[in-house]
Design a protein around this motif. Structure first.
Motif, mmCIF file in Angstrom:
data_model
loop_
_atom_site.group_PDB
_atom_site.id
_atom_site.type_symbol
_atom_site.label_atom_id
_atom_site.label_comp_id
_atom_site.label_asym_id
_atom_site.label_seq_id
_atom_site.Cartn_x
_atom_site.Cartn_y
_atom_site.Cartn_z
ATOM 1 N N LYS A 97 8.073 3.840 8.711
ATOM 2 C CA LYS A 97 7.903 5.143 9.443
ATOM 3 C C LYS A 97 7.153 5.251 10.834
ATOM 4 O O LYS A 97 6.147 4.323 10.564
ATOM 5 N N LYS A 98 7.488 5.861 11.681
ATOM 6 C CA LYS A 98 6.859 5.754 12.908
ATOM 7 C C LYS A 98 5.739 7.139 12.890
ATOM 8 O O LYS A 98 6.223 8.192 12.375
ATOM 9 N N PHE A 99 4.718 7.028 13.467
ATOM 10 C CA PHE A 99 3.638 8.065 13.499
ATOM 11 C C PHE A 99 3.743 8.823 14.840
ATOM 12 O O PHE A 99 3.783 8.176 15.672
ATOM 13 N N LEU A 103 1.484 10.010 17.154
ATOM 14 C CA LEU A 103 0.026 9.885 17.366
ATOM 15 C C LEU A 103 -0.370 10.997 17.985
ATOM 16 O O LEU A 103 -1.659 11.544 17.870
ATOM 17 N N MET A 104 0.344 12.089 18.719
ATOM 18 C CA MET A 104 -0.259 13.016 19.210
ATOM 19 C C MET A 104 -0.439 14.341 18.022
ATOM 20 O O MET A 104 -1.330 15.093 18.259
ATOM 21 N N ARG A 105 0.191 13.977 16.883
ATOM 22 C CA ARG A 105 -0.061 14.893 15.969
ATOM 23 C C ARG A 105 -0.946 14.401 14.692
ATOM 24 O O ARG A 105 -1.581 14.982 14.022
ATOM 25 N N ILE A 106 -0.369 13.269 14.305
ATOM 26 C CA ILE A 106 -0.978 12.401 12.943
ATOM 27 C C ILE A 106 -2.193 11.516 13.577
ATOM 28 O O ILE A 106 -1.890 10.262 14.338
ATOM 29 N N LYS A 107 -3.281 11.627 13.112
ATOM 30 C CA LYS A 107 -4.138 10.756 13.566
ATOM 31 C C LYS A 107 -5.062 9.986 12.527
ATOM 32 O O LYS A 107 -5.417 9.145 12.319
ATOM 33 N N ARG A 108 -5.150 10.405 10.970
ATOM 34 C CA ARG A 108 -5.625 10.246 10.086
ATOM 35 C C ARG A 108 -4.935 10.074 8.803
ATOM 36 O O ARG A 108 -3.954 10.923 8.537
ATOM 37 N N LEU A 109 -5.208 8.915 8.027
ATOM 38 C CA LEU A 109 -4.299 8.626 6.880
ATOM 39 C C LEU A 109 -5.453 8.366 5.646
ATOM 40 O O LEU A 109 -6.502 7.736 5.793
ATOM 41 N N GLY A 123 -4.498 15.942 4.876
ATOM 42 C CA GLY A 123 -4.026 17.257 5.292
ATOM 43 C C GLY A 123 -2.548 17.860 5.077
ATOM 44 O O GLY A 123 -2.105 18.981 5.342
ATOM 45 N N GLU A 124 -1.478 16.832 4.991
ATOM 46 C CA GLU A 124 -0.112 16.993 4.866
ATOM 47 C C GLU A 124 0.630 16.372 3.812
ATOM 48 O O GLU A 124 -0.037 15.550 3.106
ATOM 49 N N ASP A 125 1.776 17.012 3.793
ATOM 50 C CA ASP A 125 2.635 16.352 2.721
ATOM 51 C C ASP A 125 3.525 15.201 3.156
ATOM 52 O O ASP A 125 5.003 15.411 3.116
ATOM 53 N N ILE A 126 2.874 14.123 3.788
ATOM 54 C CA ILE A 126 3.662 13.075 4.223
ATOM 55 C C ILE A 126 3.053 12.092 3.973
ATOM 56 O O ILE A 126 1.926 11.561 3.645
ATOM 57 N N ILE A 144 0.828 -1.266 -0.024
ATOM 58 C CA ILE A 144 0.061 -0.128 -0.012
ATOM 59 C C ILE A 144 0.598 1.266 0.005
ATOM 60 O O ILE A 144 2.151 1.215 0.296
ATOM 61 N N ARG A 145 0.073 2.287 -0.404
ATOM 62 C CA ARG A 145 0.864 3.536 -0.070
ATOM 63 C C ARG A 145 -0.248 4.530 0.782
ATOM 64 O O ARG A 145 -1.244 4.479 0.582
ATOM 65 N N TRP A 146 0.368 5.103 1.815
ATOM 66 C CA TRP A 146 -0.113 5.634 2.754
ATOM 67 C C TRP A 146 0.016 7.302 2.588
ATOM 68 O O TRP A 146 1.339 7.446 2.306
#
Length: 127
Positions: free
Chosen positions: A45-47, A49-55, A22-25, A16-18
């Motif tokens: 890559k580690k997320f 979780l305080m900043r990134i919630k949705r993919l 809303g961000e360029d990550i 997959i590609r994630w």
């Protein structure tokens, strides 16, 4: 182990590609299993979780996921076991309406697994 879960997980290994909504990550990963509520995937890559919630998750190849691309909410992230590089992530599907494509995909997989008579083989596909 199946007794503790709300939904049956079907082993389905696919690239997959994630993309962070809303961000360029973005990054690549590998789905390990899928249920009607979400999926488990591996990535390097580690997320935060305080900043990134949705993919947004889709197929890495030109072929789309057979049940379509999905918006997901990250539920948890862990380092790979046994000091292997990478992380495993549990995500829930963000359902905006009844997801017929996903339900049809799960039902088709379960029907095909229903023809397997060897319990050892079946155990490899259900988690």
């Amino acid at each position: 182990m199946l007794d503790n879960r709300r939904h049956i997980r079907i082993r389905e290994i696919t690239d997959i590609r994630w993309t962070v909504l809303g961000e360029d990550i973005a990054g690549d990963g590998k789905v390990l299993n899928i249920s009607t509520s979400g999926l488990l995937f591996q990535t390097d890559k580690k997320f935060d979780l305080m900043r990134i919630k949705r993919l947004y998750i889709d197929s890495q190849s030109a072929e789309p996921l057979s049940f379509g691309p999905k918006k997901v909410k990250i539920v948890w992230v862990r380092a790979m076991p046994n000091s292997k590089p990478g992380y495993i992530c549990g995500v829930e599907f963000i359902k905006e309406a009844f997801d017929k494509k996903l339900e049809d995909w799960i039902n088709q997989k379960l029907e095909s697994l229903g023809t397997i008579t060897n319990a050892n083989i079946l155990q490899n596909y259900l988690q």
